[in-house]
Scaffold this active site. Structure first.
Site, mmCIF file in Angstrom:
data_model
loop_
_atom_site.group_PDB
_atom_site.id
_atom_site.type_symbol
_atom_site.label_atom_id
_atom_site.label_comp_id
_atom_site.label_asym_id
_atom_site.label_seq_id
_atom_site.Cartn_x
_atom_site.Cartn_y
_atom_site.Cartn_z
ATOM 1 N N THR A 125 0.867 -1.182 0.000
ATOM 2 C CA THR A 125 0.000 0.000 0.000
ATOM 3 C C THR A 125 0.902 1.229 0.000
ATOM 4 O O THR A 125 2.051 1.155 0.429
ATOM 5 C CB THR A 125 -0.903 0.050 1.246
ATOM 6 N N GLU B 4 -5.678 -4.042 0.205
ATOM 7 C CA GLU B 4 -5.916 -5.112 1.182
ATOM 8 C C GLU B 4 -7.099 -5.997 0.812
ATOM 9 O O GLU B 4 -7.336 -7.035 1.426
ATOM 10 C CB GLU B 4 -6.191 -4.512 2.572
ATOM 11 N N LYS C 13 -12.734 18.250 10.860
ATOM 12 C CA LYS C 13 -13.457 18.231 12.132
ATOM 13 C C LYS C 13 -13.733 19.666 12.562
ATOM 14 O O LYS C 13 -12.857 20.358 13.056
ATOM 15 C CB LYS C 13 -12.664 17.468 13.181
ATOM 16 N N TRP D 162 -18.299 16.481 11.686
ATOM 17 C CA TRP D 162 -17.430 16.138 10.564
ATOM 18 C C TRP D 162 -17.947 16.709 9.247
ATOM 19 O O TRP D 162 -19.138 16.671 8.971
ATOM 20 C CB TRP D 162 -17.321 14.614 10.422
HETATM 21 P P1 ADP Z 1 -3.169 3.291 -2.646
HETATM 22 O O1 ADP Z 1 -3.085 4.386 -1.638
HETATM 23 O O2 ADP Z 1 -1.936 2.529 -2.870
HETATM 24 O O3 ADP Z 1 -3.898 3.711 -3.882
HETATM 25 P P2 ADP Z 1 -5.430 1.703 -2.213
HETATM 26 O O4 ADP Z 1 -5.742 1.665 -3.654
HETATM 27 O O5 ADP Z 1 -5.477 0.441 -1.482
HETATM 28 O O6 ADP Z 1 -4.036 2.244 -1.940
HETATM 29 O O7 ADP Z 1 -6.318 2.798 -1.537
HETATM 30 C C1 ADP Z 1 -7.523 2.454 -0.945
HETATM 31 C C2 ADP Z 1 -8.257 3.673 -0.494
HETATM 32 O O8 ADP Z 1 -8.598 4.489 -1.602
HETATM 33 C C3 ADP Z 1 -9.559 3.372 0.160
HETATM 34 O O9 ADP Z 1 -9.411 3.015 1.500
HETATM 35 C C4 ADP Z 1 -10.309 4.683 -0.018
HETATM 36 O O10 ADP Z 1 -9.958 5.627 0.952
HETATM 37 C C5 ADP Z 1 -9.805 5.171 -1.335
HETATM 38 N N1 ADP Z 1 -10.788 4.865 -2.375
HETATM 39 C C6 ADP Z 1 -10.778 3.855 -3.247
HETATM 40 N N2 ADP Z 1 -11.836 3.912 -4.069
HETATM 41 C C7 ADP Z 1 -12.544 4.994 -3.716
HETATM 42 C C8 ADP Z 1 -13.754 5.601 -4.180
HETATM 43 N N3 ADP Z 1 -14.449 5.128 -5.208
HETATM 44 N N4 ADP Z 1 -14.182 6.704 -3.539
HETATM 45 C C9 ADP Z 1 -13.498 7.222 -2.502
HETATM 46 N N5 ADP Z 1 -12.361 6.709 -2.032
HETATM 47 C C10 ADP Z 1 -11.882 5.612 -2.625
#
Ligand code: ADP
Length: 546
Positions: free
Chosen positions: A185, A330, A439, A444
């Protein structure tokens, strides 16, 4: 009593076996990194993957070894995945957009033994190679004619290396729970964390990803994963596309609007997927050229929230259905997709767009709930938001070489770090990353909602909302805007446009215009960097600290 069914371990190379056997002639088309279009098919991909596997074993790679790839979406990259996992080794995708220090950290942490690398990234690697002691050999994904001069250790051109294997080889057999792939990640805070997929989890995820209410893939589709294989397990497209035998179009290194359009049009792509920043470039290009998208049926947009204006433009101007999706590295990565259940199917216009702003409902294989900080489940009323938790056979239960982490709860739930609502029909909507939410006075404010609204302004290209310190309210929203090329606008224009469309107390206290908003290696807005950039920003009406 046990069932009396065959023992058929869920091993990933069975997917390419199936594609080669039943969809062998189906094309795999790549815009190669060297330039020309290269056409191959699933039968050839399988044959060459077997040679990769055989050749890797000859280099001493064995079960459980990590083999890195630093590469664009190409047929060669796809072959390396199947070749690596076919001997029980682990494909480890490294994101080339990370800072060199992060790449060094990740490769050392994973202890990768070999690396497949595109010619594009050879110079980058040469600068850091002395800090990558575990790598014994670099295979440059090209032929002898295009092989660059390089100082990389034991570097060989892929095609020459591959030619040393005849392909008379059988996939190795092992338990379906064997590790197959690895992806770190981004680690916006702290070190990156390694997620380790198994054959079983990836096969199950591939079924999940192909379902009609997921990506709805079929052999009749022409599928173009613009999302790179190095982003969150390539959104499963390396598996779910051959699983159904769809034609595959791979964009290589060129991801600008014009290049993507050219492939969509030439190969009559019906399905594609990527993060919003990619589609922003495509839509801007289409606006400029006046071109249309007559073949494209569906586009999956995720990784960050898909702005309303983007969904509207795709659907109303180009007749392309947007499927908003949410997921995480994950989670292999798909968690939910916003397809229309019968309860919503009849909606049109703004009411439909309202639903499409949600990240959707989970397919079977993903369980989901929202809870308060104490872990108590919260109601599905579309308003109450809480911590979003998930579980399932393709959800991680730990990070690689990390003893324990609070996000993995004892009863199998994974705390995503996202804050979300669920509505009465089980549609989830992300309010924010827990660490990004603003916040204000104990309440929020969703930065995603503010950004979505702001990019609806016709002159705005991109928007980011961040919390800025405020003496009375703790934090108040500041809106950072990038205008479309050649456009001008004032703070008042933007605020006037937003007025009445969000609760009064959600309205940004100020608007600033910048040339560029920083992005992470996976195209997300880098909120941490922005917050740092605007640290101490004095909002209107706030007295200077003495
Ligand atoms: P990286 O930071 O490597 O891109 P990830 O792809 O695993 O890691 O990131 C996951 C995160 O991306 C999610 O926990 C969420 O916060 C955000 N995310 C993914 N898809 C969406 C979406 N459609 N809308 C809002 N946030 C998103």
């Amino acid at each position: 009593m046990l069932g009396l069914m065959s023992d058929f371990p869920l091993l990933l190379h069975r997917i390419i076996d199936h594609a080669a056997k039943f969809h062998g002639e189906r094309k795999v088309i790549t815009r190669s990194v060297e330039g020309p279009i290269v056409e191959t098919n699933y039968a050839q991909i399988r044959a060459r993957s077997l040679r990769v596997a055989q050749r890797l074993e000859r280099d001493g790679i064995k079960l459980g070894d990590r083999v890195a790839t630093l590469a664009w979406n190409t047929w060669r990259h796809l072959e390396t995945w199947y070749g690596i996992l076919g001997i029980g080794a682990i494909y480890h995708t490294v994101n080339p957009r990370l800072f060199p220090d992060q790449i060094i950290w990740i490769v050392n942490h994973a202890e990768d033994r070999m690396m497949f690398v595109d010619i594009t990234f050879v110079p980058l690697l040469e600068k850091i190679a002395d800090k990558l002691p575990s790598i014994e050999k670099y295979i440059v994904l090209t032929d002898a004619a295009h092989m660059p001069q390089t100082t990389l250790k034991n570097a060989v051109p892929y095609e020459e290396w591959l030619a040393e294997a005849d392909g008379d080889f059988q996939w190795r057999q092992f338990d379906e729970n064997t590790a197959a792939g690895m992806c770190y990640t981004s680690g916006t805070t702290g070190n990156p964390k390694g997620v380790l997929y198994s054959h079983r989890s990836n096969v199950l995820h591939s079924f999940i990803a192909g379902l009609p209410d997921s990506k709805n893939l079929a052999s009749s589709d022409v599928c173009m994963p613009v999302v790179p294989l190095f982003h969150a397990n390539g959104w499963s497209l390396a598996f779910s596309t051959p699983m159904v035998g769809a034609t595959l179009v791979l964009p290589g290194a060129k991801m600008d609007g014009a290049s993507i359009y050219e492939l969509l049009d030439t190969y009559k792509v019906t399905f594609t997927a990527a993060v919003p920043t990619i589609w922003l470039m495509l839509l801007q290009d289409l606006e400029k050229t006046g071109a249309k998208l007559p073949h494209l049926k569906r586009v999956v947009i995720g990784g960050s929230a898909c702005p309303r204006a983007m969904t509207k433009t795709f659907q109303e101007n180009y007749g392309v259905e947007v499927v908003h999706a949410w997921g995480m590295t994950e989670m292999s990565p798909l968690g939910s997709l916003c397809t229309m259940k019968p309860e919503y199917a009849k909606l049109t216009g703004d009411a439909r767009l309202d639903v499409q702003m949600k990240q959707g409902h989970p397919p079977f294989g993903v369980d989901m709930k929202i809870t308060d900080d104490a872990g108590k489940e919260l109601p599905w009323d579309g308003k109450t938001f809480g911590r979003l938790k998930v579980r399932g056979p393709a959800v991680a239960k730990g990070y690689y070489k990390v003893d324990s982490d609070a996000v993995f709860e004892e009863d199998g739930w994974f705390d995503t770090g996202d804050v979300a609502t669920m509505d009465q029909y089980g549609y989830m909507q992300i309010t924010d990353r827990a660490k990004d939410v603003i916040k204000s006075g104990g309440e929020w404010i969703s930065t995603i909602d503010l950004e979505n609204l702001a990019v609806g302004h016709p002159k705005v290209a991109e928007a980011a909302a961040i919390g800025v310190e405020h003496p009375k309210w703790d934090e108040r929203p500041l809106l950072v805007i990038v205008l479309k090329k050649g456009e001008t606008a004032t703070r008042e224009d933007i605020l006037g446009f937003m007025q009445g469309k969000v609760a009064k107390w959600w309205m940004p206290d100020d608007v600033v215009f910048v040339d560029e908003i920083p992005h992470t290696a996976t195209g997300k807005i880098q909120k941490m960097t922005l917050r740092k950039q605007f640290e101490g920003y004095r909002l209107p009406g706030v007295e200077a600290a003495e």
